[in-house]
Design an enzyme around this catalytic site. Structure first.
Site, PDB file in Angstrom:
ATOM      1  N   SER A 122       3.036   8.599  -9.139  1.00 55.72           N
ATOM      2  CA  SER A 122       4.473   8.682  -9.389  1.00 55.72           C
ATOM      3  C   SER A 122       5.180   9.529  -8.329  1.00 55.72           C
ATOM      4  CB  SER A 122       4.734   9.267 -10.781  1.00 55.72           C
ATOM      5  OG  SER A 122       4.254   8.395 -11.792  1.00 55.72           O
ATOM      6  N   GLU A 144       4.563  -0.402 -10.319  1.00 56.18           N
ATOM      7  CA  GLU A 144       5.917  -0.514  -9.740  1.00 56.18           C
ATOM      8  C   GLU A 144       6.807   0.648 -10.202  1.00 56.18           C
ATOM      9  OE1 GLU A 144       5.625  -2.480  -7.543  1.00 56.18           O
ATOM     10  OE2 GLU A 144       5.569  -4.610  -7.996  1.00 56.18           O
ATOM     11  N   ARG A 159      10.358  -4.367  -9.311  1.00 50.07           N
ATOM     12  CA  ARG A 159      10.521  -4.043 -10.734  1.00 50.07           C
ATOM     13  C   ARG A 159      11.122  -5.212 -11.504  1.00 50.07           C
ATOM     14  NH1 ARG A 159      12.265   1.995  -8.756  1.00 50.07           N
ATOM     15  NH2 ARG A 159      10.112   2.771  -8.684  1.00 50.07           N
ATOM     16  N   CYS A 187       0.827  -1.205   0.000  1.00 46.54           N
ATOM     17  CA  CYS A 187       0.000   0.000   0.000  1.00 46.54           C
ATOM     18  C   CYS A 187       0.864   1.259   0.000  1.00 46.54           C
ATOM     19  CB  CYS A 187      -0.925   0.006   1.213  1.00 46.54           C
ATOM     20  SG  CYS A 187      -2.065  -1.384   1.283  1.00 46.54           S
TER      21      CYS A 187
END
Length: 419
Positions: free
Chosen positions: A170, A401, A280, A162
């Site tokens: 972003s 991500e 990522r 979260c």
């Protein structure tokens, strides 16, 4: 939990990969096997090949036959994921003393790539769950690790990450969810958006503001489902990723014990970003699996589909397109695995490489899947064919991500600030 034992026990299940289906499987595709030039086993150790095979088997036998149904009926496949956890896939890079498999980031990438050939959406959730378990394992104290990690590694309980809020995507450092300390509790108020597993999961790793504006005012707390003041928004209707629910997570005077804080106050943003570096690589690995499956789907279609009196495989334009797809797949895989190694070794270039891998692999793998759909013609647009679901499921990988625009910012910042 030692991973070699359970992996070895299930290695006999067979290694055929489900590569095509009208609702289940295209058996002719299964027989043709993997072309050597795109073989994902190249360069791996014998042990890595073993658990890669187990992951491929699990994808073929437990995930691919249900992939379309999970998507169409929006089923969160809890029992299937718990079967994956029995193989060590619930806490792949969590330490063994709390139930994890203790594998490396490269090992993890190999596993997620293989699992994603069976269902990207489900594997992507498993990758997020693994990231949350790793964050608790790495930044939690012994009491926290022993409380949360065993159930997460077995997937008796599921976790959600979260960070994103309705007003801070972003620009994560501008998050507004507040956590005011009152005695031995934090009182949380605010909301999180686009939370994978939200409402259906048990453990929420939450970034919240305990201090002033900016990243240094952010802390990380673990909120358990059932805590008074914790609620959830409606289930979002998404283009893809339909086997995992997505909801807003809402905090209204939600009292969370201070003992559920990971690390120190003000350390939350750093914890979040370190989690995302691995996240990522994980999501890029899921894109690799989709692209690998789609290259094979496209190849198989070209070999059997006839137009103008001959199979499409005799068309030089399509031959060249297929060659480009295979080349971009292998290039993406090599970059992702290099980034995984850099992160495991804590190298100075790790953050930039993770960003490069996420940027390059998610962009190129989406293009590969999209081209595979195009090669299928009208059939590719039918939900009877797996290729359209791979396209829908990995499109979001260019957004989450950290968007790929943010990846470009991270890479360029590194280039322009290093002397």
């Amino acid at each position: 939990m030692a991973v070699v034992g359970p992996l070895a026990r299930v290695a006999r299940l067979g290694s055929s990969i489900c590569r095509n289906h009208r609702l289940i499987l295209n058996r002719s595709s299964q027989r043709r096997g993997i072309a050597s030039c795109i073989d994902p086993a190249h360069g791996l150790t014998d042990e890595q090949k073993e658990f890669q095979k187990v992951a491929f088997d699990f994808a073929a036998n437990e995930m691919a036959p249900h992939m379309a149904e999970w998507d169409q009926k929006e089923i969160f496949p809890v029992e299937t994921m718990r079967k994956a956890a029995q193989l060590g896939f619930g806490g792949i890079y969590v330490q063994p003393d709390v139930g994890g498999s203790g594998l490396s980031r490269l090992d993890t990438s190999v596993i997620f790539e293989a699992l994603s050939t069976g269902c990207v959406s489900t594997t992507a959730y498993i990758s997020i769950h693994n990231m949350c378990a790793w964050m608790i394992d790495t930044f939690g104290n012994n009491e926290q690790r022993e409380k949360f990690c065993p159930d997460l590694c077995s997937m008796e309980k599921f976790a959600s990450y979260c960070l994103t809020e309705p007003g801070s995507g972003s620009d994560a450092a501008s998050l507004l969810t507040s956590a005011q300390r009152k005695g031995d509790h934090y009182i949380l108020n605010g909301s999180k958006a686009f939370i994978s597993g939200g409402g259906d999961t048990d453990v929420y790793v939450v970034m919240c503001r305990t201090g002033s504006k900016g990243p240094k005012g952010i802390s990380c707390v673990v909120v358990e489902k059932g805590t008074p003041g914790l609620s959830f928004g409606k289930k979002e209707q998404k283009v893809g990723w339909n086997s995992q629910p997505t909801r807003a997570v809402i905090f209204e005077d939600c009292a969370v014990p201070v003992t559920n804080r990971l690390g120190e106050e003000g350390q939350g943003f750093s914890i979040a970003m370190k989690g995302l570096n691995g996240g990522r690589i994980n999501i890029a690995s899921c894109s690799l699996g989709a692209a690998h499956a789609c290259v094979q789907l496209a190849r198989d279609h070209l070999l059997v589909r006839k137009q103008f009196g001959e199979t499409l495989s005799n068309n030089q334009f399509l031959q060249f397109k297929l060659a480009e797809m295979a080349t971009k797949l292998v290039a993406s895989r090599l970059l992702v695995r290099e980034a995984a190694t850099a992160l495991q070794e804590n190298r100075s270039d790790a953050v930039s490489l993770c960003s490069m891998a996420k940027l390059f692999a998610t962009d190129e793998c989406f293009n590969i899947c999209n081209q595979a759909l195009q090669m299928h013609g009208g059939y590719g647009y039918l939900k009877d064919y797996a290729v359209q679901q791979f396209v829908r499921d990995i499109r979001v990988h260019q957004i989450l991500e950290g968007t790929n625009e943010v990846m470009r910012m991270i890479i360029s910042r590194n280039l322009l600030t290093e002397s």
